[in-house]
Write a protein that holds these residues in place. Sequence first.
Motif, PDB file in Angstrom:
ATOM      1  N   ASN A 281       8.603   5.255  -3.652  1.00 45.31           N
ATOM      2  CA  ASN A 281       8.444   3.829  -3.915  1.00 45.31           C
ATOM      3  C   ASN A 281       7.708   3.237  -2.715  1.00 45.31           C
ATOM      4  OD1 ASN A 281       8.761   1.044  -3.909  1.00 45.31           O
ATOM      5  ND2 ASN A 281      10.663   1.150  -5.063  1.00 45.31           N
ATOM      6  N   GLY A 282       6.378   3.279  -2.798  1.00 44.36           N
ATOM      7  CA  GLY A 282       5.543   2.920  -1.646  1.00 44.36           C
ATOM      8  C   GLY A 282       5.794   1.527  -1.111  1.00 44.36           C
ATOM      9  N   ALA A 283       6.004   0.552  -2.023  1.00 48.08           N
ATOM     10  CA  ALA A 283       6.178  -0.834  -1.583  1.00 48.08           C
ATOM     11  C   ALA A 283       7.434  -0.983  -0.732  1.00 48.08           C
ATOM     12  CB  ALA A 283       6.234  -1.753  -2.802  1.00 48.08           C
ATOM     13  N   ASP A 284       8.538  -0.417  -1.206  1.00 50.90           N
ATOM     14  CA  ASP A 284       9.782  -0.574  -0.448  1.00 50.90           C
ATOM     15  C   ASP A 284       9.828   0.296   0.803  1.00 50.90           C
ATOM     16  OD1 ASP A 284      10.727  -2.618  -1.944  1.00 50.90           O
ATOM     17  OD2 ASP A 284      11.942  -1.382  -3.269  1.00 50.90           O
TER      18      ASP A 284
ATOM     19  N   LYS B 214       0.318   7.916  -7.195  1.00 54.98           N
ATOM     20  CA  LYS B 214       1.025   7.282  -6.083  1.00 54.98           C
ATOM     21  C   LYS B 214       1.221   8.256  -4.922  1.00 54.98           C
ATOM     22  CE  LYS B 214       3.584   3.691  -8.495  1.00 54.98           C
ATOM     23  NZ  LYS B 214       4.922   3.238  -8.931  1.00 54.98           N
TER      24      LYS B 214
ATOM     25  N   LEU C 123       8.132  -1.899   8.045  1.00 59.71           N
ATOM     26  CA  LEU C 123       7.844  -3.151   8.756  1.00 59.71           C
ATOM     27  C   LEU C 123       9.101  -3.759   9.365  1.00 59.71           C
ATOM     28  CD1 LEU C 123       5.244  -4.881   6.414  1.00 59.71           C
ATOM     29  CD2 LEU C 123       4.866  -3.501   8.451  1.00 59.71           C
ATOM     30  N   ARG C 124      10.228  -3.589   8.667  1.00 63.97           N
ATOM     31  CA  ARG C 124      11.483  -4.168   9.152  1.00 63.97           C
ATOM     32  C   ARG C 124      12.054  -3.379  10.325  1.00 63.97           C
ATOM     33  NH1 ARG C 124      15.237  -2.986   5.386  1.00 63.97           N
ATOM     34  NH2 ARG C 124      13.807  -3.802   3.841  1.00 63.97           N
TER      35      ARG C 124
ATOM     36  N   PHE D  76       7.216   0.702   2.628  1.00 66.77           N
ATOM     37  CA  PHE D  76       6.433  -0.135   3.548  1.00 66.77           C
ATOM     38  C   PHE D  76       7.289  -1.287   4.083  1.00 66.77           C
ATOM     39  CE2 PHE D  76       2.315  -2.817   3.979  1.00 66.77           C
ATOM     40  CZ  PHE D  76       2.193  -2.453   5.306  1.00 66.77           C
ATOM     41  N   ASN D  77       8.062  -1.942   3.178  1.00 63.41           N
ATOM     42  CA  ASN D  77       8.982  -2.995   3.618  1.00 63.41           C
ATOM     43  C   ASN D  77       9.942  -2.475   4.682  1.00 63.41           C
ATOM     44  OD1 ASN D  77       8.332  -5.394   2.176  1.00 63.41           O
ATOM     45  ND2 ASN D  77       9.200  -4.516   0.302  1.00 63.41           N
TER      46      ASN D  77
ATOM     47  N   PHE E 141      -3.672   2.783   5.798  1.00 64.21           N
ATOM     48  CA  PHE E 141      -3.372   1.362   5.611  1.00 64.21           C
ATOM     49  C   PHE E 141      -2.093   0.976   6.358  1.00 64.21           C
ATOM     50  CE2 PHE E 141      -1.284  -2.094   3.330  1.00 64.21           C
ATOM     51  CZ  PHE E 141      -2.266  -3.063   3.424  1.00 64.21           C
TER      52      PHE E 141
END
Lengths: 75, 352
Positions: free
Chosen positions: B233-236, B160, B242-243, B238-239, B274
């Motif tokens: 925690n890559g997903a959060d 990761k 974006l926010r 990224f969230n 990405f």
Amino acid sequence: MKDKFMDVFKEALEMEDEKVNFDDALADFDTWDSMSRLSLIALLDEHFEVEISDAEFDDIETVNELFELVKNRAA
Amino acid sequence: MAEIDFQHIGISAMAGAVPKSRIKNREYTKHFSRDAVNDIVDKTGVEERRFAAENQTASDLCYAAAEQLFLDNSIQKSEIDILLFVSQTPDYKMPATSVILQHRLGLPKSTAAFDINLGCSGFVYGLSVAYAYANMPSIGKVLLLDGETRSKVYHPKDRKTGFIFGDAGIAAVIEKNENLGKSTFSLNSDGSKSDLIKIDAGGYRNPSSKSSVEEKVVDEHGNIRTDEHGYMNGADVFNFVLREIPKNIKNTLKRANTRLTDCDFIVCHQANKFMNDYLARKLKLDKTKVPSTIEKYGNTSSVSIPITIVDQLKDKLEGHKILLLSGFGVGMSWASAVIPVCDVSIADIVEV
């Protein structure tokens, strides 16, 4: 919306040419990993303006559960 | 609300340094299969990174950059009144690395020196501190050093994070300049998300112990690290990006009374290709105005914005230009700035 969601889901998992069913388990897809989560986050943001947290992804088992979450949140 | 404007202050000179050792990611297959590695590289866009030698630190990279800056410009060391060092990979827990650098660089004892402990937002934060000091009547030049050896923070067996991060250091001089108009900064923090990017142990909350340095499997994918390595925690993350980031960039432009189209270059933290591409698409940025070094240096945390300026905008900052900068990450901490620059002297990147 269901069709659009499926298109987005397949694009995120790079499974455009494959058959995906709504009751398929996410864990059974070879391409379901941390990178495809990022793709899905981007595409759900772009097409539905919906945000799904990492913990929520962990709790989701099937494609349909993800669809229901997106549908409720987009509404 | 930390929104700050300055008049008649700017960056006059910059230099950068990277380690000689070049890691080609597609050949970095010691711990993962070639296919897995190619997949990661295709998505993250990090083809190469630079790795500091075992005994080489962020301050060594900043020292080399600073010496190059003094060599290239007619700036005297005696003119430096403030030395700032931005890093989360200091030489020691104490003393502050900036103080060691004051002596090593041969700066006067009358120089104020202190460290700023921030990651990906750190350059923009550090720049705002440099501007604030440079704005004071009795202060001449501020030397801003920003260095990271992020390669030493993450474990090579954790896919990761193991293929993204690299090392670099920069030096910049900030001073008064009557030719420059308004600069605008927006600085932000959200400690409720401190768990998204973190090193759990080795500080004073969870001190270093026998177990904190033990390698262990940390998830169902078989990734391995110790509690003294960083995780993300890559997903959060990224969230979060974006926010918060598009909103923050828009608000900063509004305060600066500047349109996106007025900006000559938009330099964002180089997180991974990405994420950066999606952010650029969401903000509808003109790609020709968005320089990138993610391919050659990877994610160097706070250094990614200034090393991208030094590497990609040398010879492109003649005359008056407007830069939009945005850094975001560990903390969570994020900062954007709209800064005018004029004839910034940029040195060639030094390899050390």
